[in-house]
Design an enzyme around this catalytic site. Structure first.
Site, PDB file in Angstrom:
ATOM      1  N   TRP A 138      -8.845  -4.497   7.970  1.00  0.00           N
ATOM      2  CA  TRP A 138      -9.051  -4.584   6.519  1.00  0.00           C
ATOM      3  C   TRP A 138     -10.061  -5.696   6.255  1.00  0.00           C
ATOM      4  O   TRP A 138      -9.907  -6.827   6.722  1.00  0.00           O
ATOM      5  CB  TRP A 138      -7.707  -4.892   5.859  1.00  0.00           C
ATOM      6  N   ASP A 219       0.949  -7.580   9.475  1.00  0.00           N
ATOM      7  CA  ASP A 219       0.609  -7.175   8.105  1.00  0.00           C
ATOM      8  C   ASP A 219       1.152  -5.765   7.913  1.00  0.00           C
ATOM      9  O   ASP A 219       0.767  -4.840   8.636  1.00  0.00           O
ATOM     10  CB  ASP A 219      -0.912  -7.211   7.896  1.00  0.00           C
ATOM     11  N   LYS A 255       1.473   0.188  -2.213  1.00  0.00           N
ATOM     12  CA  LYS A 255       1.314   1.584  -1.818  1.00  0.00           C
ATOM     13  C   LYS A 255       2.638   2.355  -1.900  1.00  0.00           C
ATOM     14  O   LYS A 255       2.722   3.408  -2.518  1.00  0.00           O
ATOM     15  CB  LYS A 255       0.763   1.678  -0.391  1.00  0.00           C
TER      16      LYS A 255
END
Length: 410
Positions: A138, A219, A255
């Site tokens: 990311w 993460d 999400k």
């Protein structure tokens, strides 16, 4: 000397994803497709407010005791406790032994930042402050760590030849890195590749990290969203805790709960003893106080209701399954169109082997740009697409456009 005018401040480039979204919105082409943004869309390309979120919202609105007082510095206790059980497991030894330190954060980005800031202040670095990040990762990871004085270093992850995991390169870097190095690991649904290690590979990763006394910085932005199963997507994190691997985990509800704009997340650090946990929590509280004072309450209250009510939790599981299954269906349909109908050159099995919101298509930057310029299909230069941007109305157009680009017919 005159007063400060800021004329020498360099003009920063716009964020690539937001720039892509702006270009998409300005495009008047009727068949335009946005495959850049990392947010779920339903089959009509609309944002989807989860039914369980609507239920929880009504409960909050009708609660006569609801107020707008400050939350504690480390967040809403019912939320952080529920969030810890969700990612670590209700029967986690870390929770049972009082070793899990949980702090509410400004979504997963805030969790990454607070975790990075804590490490920069208190980790006993044997080398210059640095963290190993998967190549690719990311994009925001790089900025987050640089901003707290930790230098990012790439470790091999994605293999362009197989459009899969470079497991040998990954393990070799774990083994060659200086002892007590910090490695950032994507818990599930790797962003941006969609390529995850298998469970056996995760076991080997944990074994090497333990042997080298490395630190695992997890993460986890897609728990439940990846496979449709919250427990399945937390397996790697829970395995590392079970094996006593030194670690922390960043958690987001953007999400899997569709709460993108509410910025609700958590940081969980798992020290080896309760005494260490108390010390860690005291310093996280100091850091948090100086940055945001205390976190926002609305998203935390929504998620807390869901995590602590069996009926709402069951509803949430169904909603998560709805999102995950639609994305999996899009993967299967895209694979079918490319391989069975269009006979597109190359192997496309990676489309169905990858998992989660994103897929690395394997196309090059020039081909990605052709999709934008010629077909008005917006995606990042590295060929990453958001599977959530595909639906039954546009998937054939995308597949046919991709086929033409791959064949060089543009």
């Amino acid at each position: 000397m005159s007063s400060e005018t800021w004329q020498d401040v360099p003009l920063a480039p716009p964020d690539s994803i937001f720039k892509l979204t702006a270009a998409y919105k300005a495009d008047t082409f009727p068949q335009k497709v946005n495959l850049g943004v990392g947010a779920y869309r339903d089959n009509d390309n609309k944002p989807w407010v989860l039914p369980v979120i609507k239920k929880a919202t009504q409960i909050l609105l009708n609660d006569p005791n609801l107020d707008h007082e400050y939350l504690p510095i480390t967040g809403l206790p019912e939320f952080t406790a529920g969030a810890a059980k969700l990612i670590l497991g209700a029967d986690s030894p870390a929770i049972a032994e009082g070793r899990a330190v949980s702090v509410q954060t400004i979504s997963g980005t805030g969790a990454n930042h607070l975790g990075a800031l804590f490490l920069s202040r208190f980790y006993h670095w044997d080398t210059p402050k640095q963290i190993y990040l998967s190549n690719p990762t990311w994009a925001n990871h790089h900025a987050i760590f640089k901003n707290v004085g930790i230098q990012p270093i790439d470790y091999p992850y994605y293999d362009p030849a197989t459009i899969g995991l470079d497991f040998e390169g990954f393990i070799a870097t774990l083994q060659s890195a200086a002892p007590r190095s910090v490695f950032l690991l994507h818990a599930c649904a790797h962003n941006p590749t969609g390529v995850d290690p298998t469970r056996d590979q995760w076991k080997h990763i944990a074994e090497v990290i333990t042997a080298k006394n490395h630190y695992a910085f997890f993460d986890c932005a897609y728990q439940g969203f990846a496979s449709g199963d919250l427990n399945n997507d937390a397996w790697a994190v829970r395995y590392f805790v079970e094996k006593g691997v030194p670690m922390l985990v960043c958690q987001s509800f953007a999400k899997n709960a569709g709460l993108y704009g509410e910025r609700i997340g958590a940081l969980h650090i798992v020290p080896p003893t309760k005494d260490a946990a108390d010390r860690v929590k005291s310093q996280l509280s100091v850091l948090q106080r100086s940055e945001i004072s205390n976190p926002p309450s609305y998203g935390a209250r929504l998620v807390s209701l869901i995590l602590n009510d069996s009926d709402l939790f069951a509803d949430w599981n169904r909603d998560i399954k709805t999102m995950a299954e639609r994305i999996i269906f899009m993967r299967n349909e895209l694979y079918r169109l490319l391989t069975e109908e269009l006979k597109t050159p190359g192997s496309w099995v990676h489309i169905i082997n990858q998992i989660g919101m994103f897929s690395f298509t394997g196309i090059n930057p020039a081909q990605s740009q052709a999709l934008i310029d010629v077909f008005h299909i917006y995606l990042t230069a590295n060929g990453r697409i958001s599977m959530a941007g595909l639906n039954t109305h546009n998937i054939r157009y995308f597949a046919e456009s991709l086929d033409k680009v791959v064949r060089g017919q543009v």
